[in-house]
Design an enzyme around this catalytic site. Structure first.
Site, PDB file in Angstrom:
ATOM      1  N   GLY A 148       0.860  -1.194   0.000  1.00 60.34           N
ATOM      2  CA  GLY A 148       0.000   0.000   0.000  1.00 60.34           C
ATOM      3  C   GLY A 148       0.892   1.239   0.000  1.00 60.34           C
ATOM      4  O   GLY A 148       0.539   2.289   0.532  1.00 60.34           O
ATOM      5  N   ALA A 149       2.056   1.082  -0.621  1.00 61.54           N
ATOM      6  CA  ALA A 149       3.134   2.077  -0.518  1.00 61.54           C
ATOM      7  C   ALA A 149       2.780   3.446  -1.094  1.00 61.54           C
ATOM      8  O   ALA A 149       3.362   4.455  -0.692  1.00 61.54           O
ATOM      9  CB  ALA A 149       4.387   1.534  -1.205  1.00 61.54           C
ATOM     10  N   MET A 177      -1.424   6.431   3.829  1.00 59.33           N
ATOM     11  CA  MET A 177      -0.648   5.927   4.966  1.00 59.33           C
ATOM     12  C   MET A 177       0.720   5.419   4.527  1.00 59.33           C
ATOM     13  O   MET A 177       1.722   5.700   5.178  1.00 59.33           O
ATOM     14  CB  MET A 177      -1.427   4.812   5.683  1.00 59.33           C
ATOM     15  N   THR A 231      -4.833  -2.103   8.077  1.00 64.99           N
ATOM     16  CA  THR A 231      -5.987  -2.063   7.179  1.00 64.99           C
ATOM     17  C   THR A 231      -7.272  -2.337   7.948  1.00 64.99           C
ATOM     18  O   THR A 231      -7.338  -3.284   8.732  1.00 64.99           O
ATOM     19  CB  THR A 231      -5.804  -3.101   6.052  1.00 64.99           C
ATOM     20  N   THR A 232      -8.272  -1.524   7.705  1.00 69.44           N
ATOM     21  CA  THR A 232      -9.556  -1.692   8.404  1.00 69.44           C
ATOM     22  C   THR A 232     -10.619  -2.165   7.406  1.00 69.44           C
ATOM     23  O   THR A 232     -10.369  -2.252   6.206  1.00 69.44           O
ATOM     24  CB  THR A 232     -10.008  -0.370   9.048  1.00 69.44           C
ATOM     25  N   ASN A 238      -6.077   1.104  14.924  1.00 70.59           N
ATOM     26  CA  ASN A 238      -5.563   2.451  15.200  1.00 70.59           C
ATOM     27  C   ASN A 238      -4.195   2.309  15.856  1.00 70.59           C
ATOM     28  O   ASN A 238      -4.076   1.669  16.900  1.00 70.59           O
ATOM     29  CB  ASN A 238      -6.528   3.199  16.126  1.00 70.59           C
ATOM     30  N   HIS A 250     -14.312  11.219  10.481  1.00 69.85           N
ATOM     31  CA  HIS A 250     -13.152  10.981   9.610  1.00 69.85           C
ATOM     32  C   HIS A 250     -13.321  11.742   8.302  1.00 69.85           C
ATOM     33  O   HIS A 250     -14.418  12.214   7.995  1.00 69.85           O
ATOM     34  CB  HIS A 250     -12.993   9.488   9.306  1.00 69.85           C
ATOM     35  N   LYS A 309     -13.000   8.225   3.546  1.00 73.00           N
ATOM     36  CA  LYS A 309     -12.952   6.941   4.283  1.00 73.00           C
ATOM     37  C   LYS A 309     -14.099   6.037   3.835  1.00 73.00           C
ATOM     38  O   LYS A 309     -15.248   6.461   3.768  1.00 73.00           O
ATOM     39  CB  LYS A 309     -13.023   7.185   5.794  1.00 73.00           C
TER      40      LYS A 309
HETATM   41  P1  NAD Z   1      -5.344   4.730   0.233  1.00 68.25           P
HETATM   42  O1  NAD Z   1      -6.560   4.435  -0.585  1.00 68.25           O
HETATM   43  O2  NAD Z   1      -4.765   6.098   0.200  1.00 68.25           O
HETATM   44  O3  NAD Z   1      -4.162   3.702  -0.221  1.00 68.25           O
HETATM   45  C1  NAD Z   1      -4.382   2.332  -0.482  1.00 68.25           C
HETATM   46  C2  NAD Z   1      -3.078   1.721  -0.992  1.00 68.25           C
HETATM   47  O4  NAD Z   1      -3.271   0.300  -1.130  1.00 68.25           O
HETATM   48  C3  NAD Z   1      -2.620   2.229  -2.372  1.00 68.25           C
HETATM   49  O5  NAD Z   1      -1.206   2.316  -2.383  1.00 68.25           O
HETATM   50  C4  NAD Z   1      -3.055   1.111  -3.306  1.00 68.25           C
HETATM   51  O6  NAD Z   1      -2.310   1.040  -4.513  1.00 68.25           O
HETATM   52  C5  NAD Z   1      -2.760  -0.086  -2.410  1.00 68.25           C
HETATM   53  N1  NAD Z   1      -3.382  -1.335  -2.846  1.00 68.25           N
HETATM   54  C6  NAD Z   1      -4.645  -1.546  -3.341  1.00 68.25           C
HETATM   55  N2  NAD Z   1      -4.791  -2.834  -3.696  1.00 68.25           N
HETATM   56  C7  NAD Z   1      -3.616  -3.447  -3.398  1.00 68.25           C
HETATM   57  C8  NAD Z   1      -3.153  -4.786  -3.506  1.00 68.25           C
HETATM   58  N3  NAD Z   1      -3.929  -5.776  -4.006  1.00 68.25           N
HETATM   59  N4  NAD Z   1      -1.903  -5.061  -3.075  1.00 68.25           N
HETATM   60  C9  NAD Z   1      -1.097  -4.102  -2.595  1.00 68.25           C
HETATM   61  N5  NAD Z   1      -1.473  -2.807  -2.467  1.00 68.25           N
HETATM   62  C10 NAD Z   1      -2.723  -2.506  -2.859  1.00 68.25           C
HETATM   63  O7  NAD Z   1      -5.693   4.283   1.717  1.00 68.25           O
HETATM   64  P2  NAD Z   1      -5.096   4.859   3.108  1.00 68.25           P
HETATM   65  O8  NAD Z   1      -5.801   6.106   3.484  1.00 68.25           O
HETATM   66  O9  NAD Z   1      -3.612   4.835   3.060  1.00 68.25           O
HETATM   67  O10 NAD Z   1      -5.631   3.734   4.126  1.00 68.25           O
HETATM   68  C11 NAD Z   1      -5.288   2.379   3.962  1.00 68.25           C
HETATM   69  C12 NAD Z   1      -5.963   1.560   5.067  1.00 68.25           C
HETATM   70  O11 NAD Z   1      -5.428   1.921   6.335  1.00 68.25           O
HETATM   71  C13 NAD Z   1      -7.486   1.763   5.168  1.00 68.25           C
HETATM   72  O12 NAD Z   1      -8.079   0.526   5.499  1.00 68.25           O
HETATM   73  C14 NAD Z   1      -7.621   2.749   6.344  1.00 68.25           C
HETATM   74  O13 NAD Z   1      -8.872   2.685   6.992  1.00 68.25           O
HETATM   75  C15 NAD Z   1      -6.509   2.243   7.218  1.00 68.25           C
HETATM   76  N6  NAD Z   1      -5.979   3.183   8.231  1.00 68.25           N
HETATM   77  C16 NAD Z   1      -5.592   2.618   9.400  1.00 68.25           C
HETATM   78  C17 NAD Z   1      -5.007   3.399  10.382  1.00 68.25           C
HETATM   79  C18 NAD Z   1      -4.530   2.719  11.638  1.00 68.25           C
HETATM   80  O14 NAD Z   1      -3.966   3.388  12.527  1.00 68.25           O
HETATM   81  N7  NAD Z   1      -4.697   1.404  11.761  1.00 68.25           N
HETATM   82  C19 NAD Z   1      -4.839   4.769  10.175  1.00 68.25           C
HETATM   83  C20 NAD Z   1      -5.238   5.315   8.963  1.00 68.25           C
HETATM   84  C21 NAD Z   1      -5.793   4.502   7.983  1.00 68.25           C
END
Ligand code: NAD
Length: 269
Positions: A11-12, A16, A102-103, A128, A158, A162
């Site tokens: 998810g680079a 996040m 991931t949520t 979180n 949020h 989201k």
């Molecule tokens: P985002 O949509 O900005 O980014 C998603 C990323 O995942 C992108 O880089 C995308 O290319 C990648 N991705 C999609 N399909 C993929 C696959 N099959 N394999 C590998 N990578 C893939 O999302 P975000 O805002 O960065 O949030 C990501 C997740 O983190 C969400 O579920 C969000 O709710 C969660 N989150 C958790 C916390 C925490 O503290 N736990 C904090 C913020 C966000």
């Protein structure tokens, strides 16, 4: 001095992922692998080119995950629920310590994920990663002390992008509150004739603008109320927490099971 932890970031290119890569101190972390969705416009570019920190790692599609894991000390993954579930068999097989934020996974998906990981690798999974929000979850357990005349409600806000609601953090707080107060039902909104029943816990969601995350727990008594609130100023609170968890989960002798942030922070729930 020990060498930096080699991180495979899944998810680079996301909000996040980009932040984790930018915030990771280079004396402690080396982002050696980067994975994004097959059709992500960042695939083929380096993290540095994308403005995501100093790493020269090229962003690869999910098909490269197994190879990148083999050259990493830890996997940090912030993707979508669907992507996380799809990547999980590869991650479990890779046997590299895993940190996932991931949520949006269903309770059954979460259960399946935990059984796929347990016994194979140490993992920290948290909805979180911020220190303050985890303290709020732990503090919610103390609401047990209030008499039965108190009603508890959780409100979370949020950013408008989201996808899942209520937030994973709100669900974790709700779990603690339900345990503490004996709630057996959750209500996610009200309209029309909808009087509150004693067994109901209210968990309401607001979505708007760039809000990085606010969680509020109200305990309403007949003559007084308590409000506990956590507000993240920026997503850096989560990014730094995930990096902290990555160092914790790779510590020598860590057992191959699934941990939460309460374990990482030493908070007893
Ligand atoms: P985002 O949509 O900005 O980014 C998603 C990323 O995942 C992108 O880089 C995308 O290319 C990648 N991705 C999609 N399909 C993929 C696959 N099959 N394999 C590998 N990578 C893939 O999302 P975000 O805002 O960065 O949030 C990501 C997740 O983190 C969400 O579920 C969000 O709710 C969660 N989150 C958790 C916390 C925490 O503290 N736990 C904090 C913020 C966000």
């Amino acid at each position: 001095m020990s060498r930096p932890l080699r991180v495979c970031l899944v998810g680079a290119t996301g909000r996040m992922g980009t932040l984790i890569s930018r915030e990771a101190p280079t004396d402690r972390f080396d982002v050696t692998g980067a994975v994004a969705a097959q059709d992500d416009p960042g695939v083929g570019k380096t993290l540095r080119e994308l403005g995501a920190g100093p790493s020269p790692a090229k962003v690869s599609p999910p098909s490269a995950l197994a190879g990148l894991l083999a050259k990493s000390d830890v996997c940090i993954s912030f993707t979508s629920a669907q992507a996380e579930v799809a990547n999980l068999p590869v991650i479990a097989k890779g046997a590299v310590p895993y940190v996932s934020g991931t949520t949006g996974l269903t309770p059954q998906q979460r259960k399946d994920a935990n059984s796929a990981l347990a016994g194979r690798l140490p993992a920290v999974i948290a909805s979180n990663f911020s220190l303050g929000a985890n303290l709020l979850i732990a503090m919610s357990a103390a609401l047990k002390a209030l008499p039965s005349g108190f009603d508890v409600s959780i409100v979370e806000a949020h950013h408008s992008g989201k996808v899942d609601a209520p937030s994973g953090t709100a669900l974790s707080i709700a779990q603690e509150v339900s345990k503490a107060r004996g709630y057996t039902k959750t209500v996610n909104g009200r309209s029309g004739a909808s009087k509150r029943a004693p067994e109901e816990l209210e968990v309401f969601s607001l979505r708007g603008g760039g809000t990085p995350g606010i969680h509020t727990v109200h305990a309403f008594g007949p003559h007084e109320m308590i409000t506990l609130e956590h507000l993240a100023f920026s997503r850096s609170a989560f990014a730094l927490g995930a990096l902290h968890a990555a160092e914790w989960v790779t510590a020598e002798g860590r057992e191959p099971r699934v941990y939460g942030m309460a374990d990482v922070l030493g908070l007893k729930l």
